[in-house]
Design a protein around this motif. Structure first.
Motif, PDB file in Angstrom:
ATOM      1  N   ALA A  60       0.823  -1.209   0.000  1.00 18.75           N
ATOM      2  CA  ALA A  60       0.000   0.000   0.000  1.00 18.75           C
ATOM      3  C   ALA A  60       0.860   1.262   0.000  1.00 18.75           C
ATOM      4  N   LEU A  61       1.905   1.286   0.820  1.00 19.85           N
ATOM      5  CA  LEU A  61       2.752   2.469   0.898  1.00 19.85           C
ATOM      6  C   LEU A  61       3.593   2.636  -0.363  1.00 19.85           C
ATOM      7  N   TYR A  62       3.996   1.536  -0.961  1.00 17.40           N
ATOM      8  CA  TYR A  62       4.719   1.611  -2.234  1.00 17.40           C
ATOM      9  C   TYR A  62       3.832   2.250  -3.303  1.00 17.40           C
ATOM     10  N   LEU A  63       2.586   1.804  -3.390  1.00 15.63           N
ATOM     11  CA  LEU A  63       1.677   2.373  -4.387  1.00 15.63           C
ATOM     12  C   LEU A  63       1.411   3.851  -4.105  1.00 15.63           C
ATOM     13  N   ALA A  64       1.235   4.202  -2.828  1.00 14.62           N
ATOM     14  CA  ALA A  64       0.994   5.603  -2.478  1.00 14.62           C
ATOM     15  C   ALA A  64       2.178   6.472  -2.877  1.00 14.62           C
ATOM     16  N   SER A  65       3.399   5.939  -2.752  1.00 15.11           N
ATOM     17  CA  SER A  65       4.590   6.712  -3.103  1.00 15.11           C
ATOM     18  C   SER A  65       4.667   6.998  -4.599  1.00 15.11           C
ATOM     19  N   LEU A  66       3.931   6.226  -5.398  1.00 11.08           N
ATOM     20  CA  LEU A  66       3.936   6.397  -6.853  1.00 11.08           C
ATOM     21  C   LEU A  66       2.709   7.145  -7.359  1.00 11.08           C
ATOM     22  N   GLY A  67       1.929   7.684  -6.434  1.00 11.54           N
ATOM     23  CA  GLY A  67       0.814   8.518  -6.841  1.00 11.54           C
ATOM     24  C   GLY A  67      -0.540   7.850  -6.835  1.00 11.54           C
ATOM     25  N   PHE A  68      -0.628   6.605  -6.392  1.00 13.97           N
ATOM     26  CA  PHE A  68      -1.922   5.949  -6.265  1.00 13.97           C
ATOM     27  C   PHE A  68      -2.704   6.538  -5.089  1.00 13.97           C
ATOM     28  N   GLU A  69      -4.016   6.583  -5.231  1.00 13.94           N
ATOM     29  CA  GLU A  69      -4.914   6.867  -4.109  1.00 13.94           C
ATOM     30  C   GLU A  69      -5.285   5.511  -3.511  1.00 13.94           C
ATOM     31  N   VAL A  70      -4.788   5.224  -2.307  1.00 14.63           N
ATOM     32  CA  VAL A  70      -4.819   3.860  -1.776  1.00 14.63           C
ATOM     33  C   VAL A  70      -5.743   3.730  -0.574  1.00 14.63           C
ATOM     34  N   ASP A  71      -6.627   2.726  -0.649  1.00 13.80           N
ATOM     35  CA  ASP A  71      -7.339   2.213   0.508  1.00 13.80           C
ATOM     36  C   ASP A  71      -6.742   0.840   0.808  1.00 13.80           C
ATOM     37  N   ALA A  72      -6.530   0.544   2.089  1.00 17.26           N
ATOM     38  CA  ALA A  72      -5.950  -0.740   2.478  1.00 17.26           C
ATOM     39  C   ALA A  72      -6.718  -1.276   3.671  1.00 17.26           C
ATOM     40  N   VAL A  73      -7.004  -2.573   3.658  1.00 16.64           N
ATOM     41  CA  VAL A  73      -7.835  -3.164   4.706  1.00 16.64           C
ATOM     42  C   VAL A  73      -7.173  -4.416   5.252  1.00 16.64           C
ATOM     43  N   ASP A  74      -7.302  -4.611   6.558  1.00 19.38           N
ATOM     44  CA  ASP A  74      -6.825  -5.827   7.202  1.00 19.38           C
ATOM     45  C   ASP A  74      -7.684  -6.086   8.423  1.00 19.38           C
ATOM     46  N   LEU A  75      -7.821  -7.359   8.745  1.00 14.88           N
ATOM     47  CA  LEU A  75      -8.617  -7.763   9.903  1.00 14.88           C
ATOM     48  C   LEU A  75      -7.926  -7.431  11.221  1.00 14.88           C
ATOM     49  N   SER A  76      -6.601  -7.342  11.215  1.00 12.70           N
ATOM     50  CA  SER A  76      -5.827  -7.218  12.451  1.00 12.70           C
ATOM     51  C   SER A  76      -5.586  -5.763  12.847  1.00 12.70           C
ATOM     52  N   PRO A  77      -6.071  -5.327  14.008  1.00 18.20           N
ATOM     53  CA  PRO A  77      -5.747  -3.976  14.489  1.00 18.20           C
ATOM     54  C   PRO A  77      -4.256  -3.761  14.696  1.00 18.20           C
ATOM     55  N   VAL A  78      -3.526  -4.812  15.095  1.00 18.08           N
ATOM     56  CA  VAL A  78      -2.092  -4.686  15.305  1.00 18.08           C
ATOM     57  C   VAL A  78      -1.378  -4.410  13.987  1.00 18.08           C
ATOM     58  N   ALA A  79      -1.767  -5.114  12.935  1.00 17.82           N
ATOM     59  CA  ALA A  79      -1.172  -4.876  11.620  1.00 17.82           C
ATOM     60  C   ALA A  79      -1.493  -3.475  11.120  1.00 17.82           C
ATOM     61  N   ILE A  80      -2.740  -3.063  11.277  1.00 20.01           N
ATOM     62  CA  ILE A  80      -3.151  -1.727  10.815  1.00 20.01           C
ATOM     63  C   ILE A  80      -2.400  -0.635  11.579  1.00 20.01           C
ATOM     64  N   ALA A  81      -2.201  -0.824  12.878  1.00 23.12           N
ATOM     65  CA  ALA A  81      -1.453   0.170  13.664  1.00 23.12           C
ATOM     66  C   ALA A  81      -0.028   0.293  13.151  1.00 23.12           C
ATOM     67  N   TRP A  82       0.589  -0.822  12.820  1.00 22.08           N
ATOM     68  CA  TRP A  82       1.953  -0.807  12.273  1.00 22.08           C
ATOM     69  C   TRP A  82       1.968  -0.101  10.921  1.00 22.08           C
ATOM     70  N   ALA A  83       0.994  -0.395  10.076  1.00 23.25           N
ATOM     71  CA  ALA A  83       0.927   0.239   8.758  1.00 23.25           C
ATOM     72  C   ALA A  83       0.762   1.751   8.881  1.00 23.25           C
ATOM     73  N   ARG A  84      -0.076   2.183   9.803  1.00 20.06           N
ATOM     74  CA  ARG A  84      -0.271   3.628   9.997  1.00 20.06           C
ATOM     75  C   ARG A  84       1.002   4.296  10.512  1.00 20.06           C
ATOM     76  N   GLU A  85       1.737   3.620  11.390  1.00 20.14           N
ATOM     77  CA  GLU A  85       3.020   4.159  11.854  1.00 20.14           C
ATOM     78  C   GLU A  85       3.994   4.314  10.701  1.00 20.14           C
ATOM     79  N   ARG A  86       4.046   3.306   9.844  1.00 15.54           N
ATOM     80  CA  ARG A  86       4.940   3.379   8.685  1.00 15.54           C
ATOM     81  C   ARG A  86       4.538   4.525   7.763  1.00 15.54           C
ATOM     82  N   ALA A  87       3.253   4.699   7.557  1.00 17.77           N
ATOM     83  CA  ALA A  87       2.779   5.772   6.689  1.00 17.77           C
ATOM     84  C   ALA A  87       3.168   7.131   7.258  1.00 17.77           C
ATOM     85  N   ALA A  88       3.000   7.298   8.566  1.00 18.24           N
ATOM     86  CA  ALA A  88       3.355   8.574   9.202  1.00 18.24           C
ATOM     87  C   ALA A  88       4.854   8.827   9.098  1.00 18.24           C
TER      88      ALA A  88
END
Length: 253
Positions: free
Chosen positions: A84-112
């Protein structure tokens, strides 16, 4: 006396219950899968090949070769957000979904940390499609989610893709490969229900993938390339990578 089945979704939910003792239905559907994946992502120091923030080598290749272009993208079972972050870096408008709150929290930290803009949603994509994940999307990415679904949830998966993917849009899929040097269970679907286990994920043959996604146009289907540790891309040879697309809308005469 329990009589709760009235709709097709009721049947699917009932069948989900046959597998919840293992890991639920993977990154997409509910059950106790959320707890399994929360535990899985809790220790970030584990040497898991797809923990580093690297995109799939196949996904990077599709873009480099001009097979796909920036647009709206949906990442199913996004985990810690590497694709998701790779695509966002190339100009994609990205929605990303996962069942795990722990995974999503990590993804949001990486995005920030990367200053990247992507919308990370925690929940069941089958329930969210048409609401928070409204589409249409030019690209749906699934790296390692599809092979964790029990057979009956392929019905939900195909319906989701059909609902959210734009005409001419692409599905980029990475999943366990059956056969020599592959990975995943090669048990027949019916035997999975007899055992009540997914054995860590299901292996697929090229023929089975082509049959399951026969409503889409195959662009490419091959083994993923092994990528060395120092590579900027993720790649493991026990996986298939596939790119499918929807038909273009008919042109008026």
């Amino acid at each position: 006396m329990d009589r709760t089945v009235r709709t097709v979704e009721d049947v699917l939910a009932l069948l989900d219950g046959l597998f919840v003792s293992e890991s639920g239905s993977g990154h997409l559907a509910a059950g106790d899968g959320k707890d399994f994946w929360d535990r899985f992502y809790a220790d970030r120091s584990r040497p898991v090949p797809f923990f580093p923030a690297k995109p799939d080598e196949s996904l990077a290749g599709y873009l480099e070769r001009g097979l796909i272009a920036p647009g709206r993208a949906l990442d199913l079972g996004c985990g810690a957000g590497r694709n998701a972050l790779y695509l966002a870096s190339l100009g994609f408008e990205v929605d990303a979904v996962d069942l795990s709150p722990v995974a999503i929290a990590w993804a949001r930290e990486r995005a920030a940390g990367a200053g990247a803009e992507a919308r990370f949603v925690c929940g069941d994509a089958f329930a969210l499609a048409g609401t928070e994940l409204s589409g249409p999307y030019d690209l749906v990415v699934d790296s390692g989610c599809f092979h964790h679904l029990p057979p009956h949830r392929r019905v939900s998966y195909l319906a989701l893709v059909d609902r959210v993917l734009a005409p001419g849009g692409h599905l980029a899929l990475t999943c366990f490969a059956a056969g020599e040097e592959g990975m995943g269970s090669e048990l027949a679907d019916v035997d999975l229900y007899r055992e009540g286990r997914l054995h860590g994920g299901l292996a697929y043959t090229p023929a089975s993938l082509r049959w399951i996604f026969s409503d889409l146009v195959e662009v490419e289907l091959r083994r993923m390339r092994d990528e060395p540790p120092g590579s900027p891309h993720f790649g493991e040879g026990f996986l298939w990578t596939a790119l499918f697309r929807t038909s273009e809308p008919s042109q008026p005469r």
